[in-house]
Design an enzyme around this catalytic site. Structure first.
Site, PDB file in Angstrom:
ATOM      1  N   GLU A 115     -32.484  30.605 -16.432  1.00 30.51           N
ATOM      2  CA  GLU A 115     -33.641  30.347 -15.589  1.00 30.51           C
ATOM      3  C   GLU A 115     -34.373  31.637 -15.273  1.00 30.51           C
ATOM      4  OE1 GLU A 115     -30.963  28.652 -12.670  1.00 30.51           O
ATOM      5  OE2 GLU A 115     -31.665  30.055 -11.149  1.00 30.51           O
ATOM      6  N   ARG A 193     -21.079  25.410  -8.427  1.00 33.73           N
ATOM      7  CA  ARG A 193     -21.184  26.025  -7.106  1.00 33.73           C
ATOM      8  C   ARG A 193     -19.920  26.841  -6.830  1.00 33.73           C
ATOM      9  NH1 ARG A 193     -22.271  21.189  -4.015  1.00 33.73           N
ATOM     10  NH2 ARG A 193     -24.432  21.058  -4.652  1.00 33.73           N
TER      11      ARG A 193
END
Ligand code: ZN
Length: 313
Positions: A115, A193
């Site tokens: 990203e 996460r």
């Protein structure tokens, strides 16, 4: 051939705020909004083409018109290559990592996620987390994560408006509270996460962590740097195998031509004006996202406008 405008999909994650409504005038329906998925065919949130009863996914999946709208480079792609969001981080996002294509294919039957972030606005003294401290060795990662030593081993980086950061898959990272961001990424929603600031989700329980997978994919050598804004009309802020992104600063007028190989995804990050093509003229303002089809031809953007232009190569 028309320029495509979108109806985004909104996400009300716990760390969101009110800037997408206040700053961009987005018609969000929840009190807080974390993300606006502007250009997305992802199964977790598909954006619609404005004014047409069709989603971007349906349009991309139509093989007959794919090449003229999305370009020759997308011909054999299994899915639309990008996912573009606006993100309002009122508080910290979780510390997380994404897999690369190889790992994602093997374990998740999906693509990986590299990203990039463009800082549209942020509070004074804002920071992000990007990678681990320089002295951390790959073989220490597992101990650091399993034994709760993550916070003191993260690399905090100062950011300001106009900065951009390229985050390759495998880089541990977090957007921290106070930043309004445009995120351009591979079309994948695979997030592992690692740490969630000891808080609970909307249901009162801690959100799930994905420790084992995170340890598998973290690469401590991926240490991306922040690139500062330049006072140039057009400059490259991401240049990778997954996407290219140009920052375009328009004072009055920008004349450009579509590209047969790829669509252009355009996100307006500042200002307002118009786009003209063939016999059409449409308004553009901060927070708008459009796609310039590959076979559109010439187009002109007028106004004092800053935009991000993303494409595949
Ligand atoms: Zn991420």
């Amino acid at each position: 051939m028309e320029v495509l405008f979108f109806e985004p999909v909104y996400k009300d994650y716990i760390w969101g705020g009110t800037k997408l409504k206040e700053y961009f005038g987005k018609a969000t329906t929840t009190d807080i909004t974390a993300e606006s998925w502007e250009i997305s065919t992802n199964t977790d949130g598909v954006s619609k083409i404005k004014g047409k009863n069709i989603t971007l996914k349906e349009l991309f999946d139509n093989k007959e018109t794919r090449e003229e709208i999305f370009g020759t480079k997308t011909k054999d792609m299994e899915k639309f290559p990008l996912l573009i969001k606006f993100i309002d981080a009122n508080s910290n996002l979780s510390v997380q990592v994404h897999p690369d294509d190889k790992y994602a294919k093997e374990y998740e039957a999906d693509t990986g996620k590299t990203e990039m972030w463009y800082i549209i606005d942020c509070m004074p003294n804002s920071q992000i987390i990007c990678g681990m401290k320089e002295n951390v060795k790959q073989e220490e990662v597992e101990d650091i994560i399993r034994n709760n030593k993550i916070k003191e081993n993260l690399n905090y980086v100062d950011i300001k408006k106009g900065d951009s950061i390229y985050i390759p898959s495998g880089t541990i990272h977090a957007i921290l509270g106070g930043a309004l961001i445009c995120e351009i990424q591979q079309n994948s929603n695979l997030t592992y996460r690692v740490y969630d600031w000891d808080r609970v989700g909307n249901d009162g329980k801690p959100r799930t962590l994905h420790i084992d997978k995170a340890i598998d994919v973290i690469n401590v050598n991926a240490n991306p740097k922040v690139e500062h804004e330049k006072q140039e009309e057009c400059y490259r802020i991401a240049d990778s195998e997954f996407f290219k992104v140009d920052k375009v600063n328009i004072e009055n007028e920008y004349k450009d031509k579509s590209c047969k190989e790829s669509f252009y995804a355009i996100n307006i990050v500042e200002g307002m004006g118009t786009i003209e093509y063939q016999n059409n003229i449409c308004n553009l303002k901060r927070g708008d996202s459009i796609i310039i089809p590959a076979y559109l031809g010439e187009y002109t953007i007028r106004g004092k406008i800053e935009l991000l232009k993303s494409y595949v190569d």
